[in-house]
Design a protein around this motif. Structure first.
Motif, PDB file in Angstrom:
ATOM      1  N   LEU A 102      29.524  43.959   1.352  1.00  0.00           N
ATOM      2  CA  LEU A 102      29.293  42.682   1.150  1.00  0.00           C
ATOM      3  C   LEU A 102      27.642  42.625   1.089  1.00  0.00           C
ATOM      4  CD1 LEU A 102      31.798  40.256   2.504  1.00  0.00           C
ATOM      5  CD2 LEU A 102      31.873  41.245   0.255  1.00  0.00           C
ATOM      6  N   ALA A 103      26.903  41.661   0.348  1.00  0.00           N
ATOM      7  CA  ALA A 103      25.661  41.324   0.860  1.00  0.00           C
ATOM      8  C   ALA A 103      25.507  40.012   1.208  1.00  0.00           C
ATOM      9  CB  ALA A 103      24.753  41.209  -0.565  1.00  0.00           C
ATOM     10  N   LEU A 104      24.853  39.967   2.404  1.00  0.00           N
ATOM     11  CA  LEU A 104      24.522  38.900   3.096  1.00  0.00           C
ATOM     12  C   LEU A 104      23.335  37.814   2.597  1.00  0.00           C
ATOM     13  CD1 LEU A 104      25.029  37.042   5.937  1.00  0.00           C
ATOM     14  CD2 LEU A 104      22.966  38.074   6.770  1.00  0.00           C
ATOM     15  N   LEU A 105      23.618  36.670   2.237  1.00  0.00           N
ATOM     16  CA  LEU A 105      22.961  35.742   1.704  1.00  0.00           C
ATOM     17  C   LEU A 105      22.844  34.425   2.735  1.00  0.00           C
ATOM     18  CD1 LEU A 105      21.049  34.772  -0.638  1.00  0.00           C
ATOM     19  CD2 LEU A 105      23.097  33.860  -1.872  1.00  0.00           C
ATOM     20  N   VAL A 106      21.782  34.113   3.129  1.00  0.00           N
ATOM     21  CA  VAL A 106      21.658  32.967   4.077  1.00  0.00           C
ATOM     22  C   VAL A 106      21.130  31.696   3.602  1.00  0.00           C
ATOM     23  CG1 VAL A 106      20.377  32.381   6.227  1.00  0.00           C
ATOM     24  CG2 VAL A 106      21.100  34.522   6.057  1.00  0.00           C
ATOM     25  N   ARG A 107      21.868  30.565   3.727  1.00  0.00           N
ATOM     26  CA  ARG A 107      21.257  29.317   3.374  1.00  0.00           C
ATOM     27  C   ARG A 107      20.758  28.636   4.331  1.00  0.00           C
ATOM     28  NH1 ARG A 107      21.659  26.136  -1.342  1.00  0.00           N
ATOM     29  NH2 ARG A 107      20.947  23.894  -0.950  1.00  0.00           N
ATOM     30  N   PRO A 108      19.404  28.381   4.437  1.00  0.00           N
ATOM     31  CA  PRO A 108      18.713  27.860   5.436  1.00  0.00           C
ATOM     32  C   PRO A 108      18.963  26.121   5.304  1.00  0.00           C
ATOM     33  CG  PRO A 108      17.115  28.417   3.897  1.00  0.00           C
ATOM     34  CD  PRO A 108      18.583  28.978   3.488  1.00  0.00           C
ATOM     35  N   HIS A 109      18.953  25.719   6.562  1.00  0.00           N
ATOM     36  CA  HIS A 109      18.921  24.013   6.604  1.00  0.00           C
ATOM     37  C   HIS A 109      17.366  23.648   6.321  1.00  0.00           C
ATOM     38  CE1 HIS A 109      18.823  19.953   8.138  1.00  0.00           C
ATOM     39  NE2 HIS A 109      20.229  20.045   8.162  1.00  0.00           N
ATOM     40  N   PRO A 110      17.433  22.511   5.364  1.00  0.00           N
ATOM     41  CA  PRO A 110      15.872  22.069   5.207  1.00  0.00           C
ATOM     42  C   PRO A 110      15.122  21.825   6.308  1.00  0.00           C
ATOM     43  CG  PRO A 110      17.739  20.906   3.904  1.00  0.00           C
ATOM     44  CD  PRO A 110      18.310  21.549   4.915  1.00  0.00           C
ATOM     45  N   ALA A 111      15.541  21.508   7.651  1.00  0.00           N
ATOM     46  CA  ALA A 111      15.025  21.116   8.823  1.00  0.00           C
ATOM     47  C   ALA A 111      14.426  22.635   9.595  1.00  0.00           C
ATOM     48  CB  ALA A 111      15.564  20.317   9.763  1.00  0.00           C
ATOM     49  N   GLU A 112      14.833  23.583   9.030  1.00  0.00           N
ATOM     50  CA  GLU A 112      14.413  25.077   9.863  1.00  0.00           C
ATOM     51  C   GLU A 112      13.341  25.618   9.392  1.00  0.00           C
ATOM     52  OE1 GLU A 112      18.060  27.643  10.850  1.00  0.00           O
ATOM     53  OE2 GLU A 112      18.449  26.767   8.817  1.00  0.00           O
TER      54      GLU A 112
ATOM     55  N   TYR B 269      19.277  33.954  18.206  1.00  0.00           N
ATOM     56  CA  TYR B 269      19.853  33.449  16.704  1.00  0.00           C
ATOM     57  C   TYR B 269      19.407  34.512  15.735  1.00  0.00           C
ATOM     58  CZ  TYR B 269      21.079  30.093  13.035  1.00  0.00           C
ATOM     59  OH  TYR B 269      21.920  29.632  12.315  1.00  0.00           O
ATOM     60  N   ARG B 270      18.086  35.286  15.831  1.00  0.00           N
ATOM     61  CA  ARG B 270      17.856  36.400  15.060  1.00  0.00           C
ATOM     62  C   ARG B 270      18.851  37.298  15.470  1.00  0.00           C
ATOM     63  NH1 ARG B 270      14.955  37.984  10.384  1.00  0.00           N
ATOM     64  NH2 ARG B 270      15.642  40.018  10.294  1.00  0.00           N
ATOM     65  N   ALA B 271      19.092  37.663  16.388  1.00  0.00           N
ATOM     66  CA  ALA B 271      20.395  38.930  16.811  1.00  0.00           C
ATOM     67  C   ALA B 271      21.436  38.534  16.161  1.00  0.00           C
ATOM     68  CB  ALA B 271      20.360  38.864  18.214  1.00  0.00           C
ATOM     69  N   LEU B 272      21.866  37.283  15.960  1.00  0.00           N
ATOM     70  CA  LEU B 272      22.994  36.691  15.480  1.00  0.00           C
ATOM     71  C   LEU B 272      22.896  37.160  13.985  1.00  0.00           C
ATOM     72  CD1 LEU B 272      26.033  35.457  15.051  1.00  0.00           C
ATOM     73  CD2 LEU B 272      24.564  33.281  14.853  1.00  0.00           C
ATOM     74  N   LEU B 273      21.750  37.022  13.219  1.00  0.00           N
ATOM     75  CA  LEU B 273      21.569  37.263  11.964  1.00  0.00           C
ATOM     76  C   LEU B 273      21.510  38.448  11.478  1.00  0.00           C
ATOM     77  CD1 LEU B 273      18.675  34.605  11.435  1.00  0.00           C
ATOM     78  CD2 LEU B 273      20.949  34.421  10.276  1.00  0.00           C
TER      79      LEU B 273
ATOM     80  N   SER C 140      23.451  28.278   7.531  1.00  0.00           N
ATOM     81  CA  SER C 140      22.561  28.012   8.755  1.00  0.00           C
ATOM     82  C   SER C 140      22.496  26.645   9.394  1.00  0.00           C
ATOM     83  CB  SER C 140      21.425  28.955   8.571  1.00  0.00           C
ATOM     84  OG  SER C 140      20.613  28.734   9.935  1.00  0.00           O
ATOM     85  N   GLN C 141      22.188  26.474  10.566  1.00  0.00           N
ATOM     86  CA  GLN C 141      21.905  24.947  11.141  1.00  0.00           C
ATOM     87  C   GLN C 141      20.726  25.000  12.005  1.00  0.00           C
ATOM     88  OE1 GLN C 141      26.679  24.383  11.644  1.00  0.00           O
ATOM     89  NE2 GLN C 141      25.778  22.463  11.773  1.00  0.00           N
ATOM     90  N   PRO C 142      20.044  24.120  11.867  1.00  0.00           N
ATOM     91  CA  PRO C 142      18.806  24.321  12.826  1.00  0.00           C
ATOM     92  C   PRO C 142      18.923  23.820  14.484  1.00  0.00           C
ATOM     93  CG  PRO C 142      19.119  21.763  12.115  1.00  0.00           C
ATOM     94  CD  PRO C 142      20.397  22.762  11.478  1.00  0.00           C
TER      95      PRO C 142
ATOM     96  N   LYS D 245      11.808  32.605  10.784  1.00  0.00           N
ATOM     97  CA  LYS D 245      12.700  33.411  11.555  1.00  0.00           C
ATOM     98  C   LYS D 245      13.562  34.240  10.728  1.00  0.00           C
ATOM     99  CE  LYS D 245      16.236  29.683  12.261  1.00  0.00           C
ATOM    100  NZ  LYS D 245      15.632  28.609  12.274  1.00  0.00           N
ATOM    101  N   TYR D 246      13.846  33.998   9.671  1.00  0.00           N
ATOM    102  CA  TYR D 246      14.485  34.883   8.600  1.00  0.00           C
ATOM    103  C   TYR D 246      13.980  36.238   8.388  1.00  0.00           C
ATOM    104  CZ  TYR D 246      17.520  30.585   8.716  1.00  0.00           C
ATOM    105  OH  TYR D 246      18.412  29.659   8.809  1.00  0.00           O
ATOM    106  N   GLY D 247      12.824  36.198   8.410  1.00  0.00           N
ATOM    107  CA  GLY D 247      12.228  37.496   8.101  1.00  0.00           C
ATOM    108  C   GLY D 247      12.359  37.933   6.567  1.00  0.00           C
ATOM    109  N   ASP D 248      12.896  39.156   6.402  1.00  0.00           N
ATOM    110  CA  ASP D 248      12.919  39.506   4.922  1.00  0.00           C
ATOM    111  C   ASP D 248      14.357  39.413   4.515  1.00  0.00           C
ATOM    112  OD1 ASP D 248      14.109  41.384   6.497  1.00  0.00           O
ATOM    113  OD2 ASP D 248      13.165  43.198   5.659  1.00  0.00           O
ATOM    114  N   LEU D 249      15.230  38.631   5.049  1.00  0.00           N
ATOM    115  CA  LEU D 249      16.538  38.482   4.799  1.00  0.00           C
ATOM    116  C   LEU D 249      16.776  37.613   3.642  1.00  0.00           C
ATOM    117  CD1 LEU D 249      18.277  37.599   8.202  1.00  0.00           C
ATOM    118  CD2 LEU D 249      18.629  39.690   6.875  1.00  0.00           C
TER     119      LEU D 249
END
Length: 332
Positions: A226-236, A210-214, A196-198, A240-244
């Protein structure tokens, strides 16, 4: 063994320290005894994401390397060679202050990568500054000053990617340093790893979009086994990721074992996306998002060339399912 005093500036993220560390590792292997003076840290979106402890953890653990803060001053000691190591571009003020503090001493200036921005031009840098809130003549002046400093003050460019005869090549020493620093073991789970990017925080993409995209990425990954794994940017803002599920491991993305062993990686035009493809050989899907068309159009020719050399062309997220279906069962 020669003594070297390195004045370091421009560090804004832990990922910058991989490039700094690779350079210092080469100098240590050459027999130098090094004192690194951290002159301060750059901010992103008004926040400081690194400190002196982060620098110490990110650099080589070596008895001939010592890391100190700005209280050490601007002067090199007698018998020490003097080097200014800058991330992205030399700072004109630090360069001038080092020259004043060390008259008649040779100052060697080395620039290491800050990421994809290092391969841009003045226009691309100005666009990035404006996305981060820069406005008017001050933004234009800053972009011009940084571009001028890159060309006028840098004696050496320590870059991960280099062009030879028009083709892009990966510097083997820096790539080996990336691989050697990888942390965390594969756990056997086949994942779609999203970098992810901010864009929401930068005002480029609507939060609901963005949430719809996730959610779409999670559904597509699940359908492909597959299992989705999100890597957030430190500035985010992580709310907004909820329980992902998130990869919040310490250090840069490229050093995460979960990223380096993912079945597939997806994202936009991030530096980490290029590095995971070029260094770790991960299959990559580059997402084309209409809201980011302006960002895409603002890429400099060298940035676009670098992306195209290691990544497939950006495609709508709707094409991800078919792309995942065509992947081999084991991509390690």
């Amino acid at each position: 063994m020669s003594a070297l005093r390195v004045f370091l500036s421009g560090v804004a993220s832990a990922s910058h320290l991989i490039y700094v560390g690779a350079y210092l590792d080469a100098r240590l292997r050459a027999g130098d005894a090094i004192t690194v003076v951290c002159l301060g840290f750059s901010r992103f979106l008004g926040q400081q994401h690194v400190d002196l402890d982060t620098v110490r953890r990110g650099l080589p653990a070596h008895p001939a390397l010592r890391v100190v803060g700005p209280e050490a001053g601007w002067r090199a000691r007698r018998g020490e060679a003097l080097l200014y190591l800058a991330v992205g571009a030399p700072g004109i003020k630090p360069w001038l202050r080092l020259k004043r503090a060390n008259p008649l001493r040779h100052l060697h200036c080395v620039v290491v990568d800050e990421g994809l921005g290092s391969y841009g031009d003045r226009r691309a840098r100005l666009a990035a500054i404006r996305r981060e809130g820069g406005r008017g003549w001050r933004a234009a002046l800053r972009a011009g000053v940084v571009s001028t400093a890159q060309h006028a003050l840098a004696d050496e460019r320590w870059a991960l990617y280099r062009q030879a005869g028009g083709d892009w090549q990966v510097d083997p020493h820096i790539a080996a340093w990336f691989r050697a620093r990888q942390a965390g073991a594969a756990d056997g789970v086949r994942r779609l790893y999203f970098i992810s990017q901010p864009w929401v925080e930068l005002g480029q993409v609507d939060a609901a979009q963005y949430r719809a995209l996730l959610d779409r990425l999670a559904d597509t990954a699940r359908a492909a086994g597959l299992a989705l794994l999100v890597r957030p940017h430190p500035a985010e803002h992580r709310a907004k990721y909820g329980d992902l599920p998130l990869d919040v491991s310490d250090g840069p993305i490229e050093l995460s074992g979960l990223a380096a062993t993912a079945a597939a990686v997806t994202g936009f035009n991030s530096t980490a996306l290029v590095n995971l493809a070029a260094i770790h050989g991960r299959p990559v899907f580059r997402i084309a998002l209409p809201a980011l068309a302006g960002v895409e159009a603002g890429l400099a020719p060298r940035q676009r060339s670098l992306l195209d050399a290691f990544l497939p062309a950006p495609l709508p997220v709707g094409d991800l399912a078919g792309w995942l279906a065509a992947l081999p069962g084991d991509t390690r």
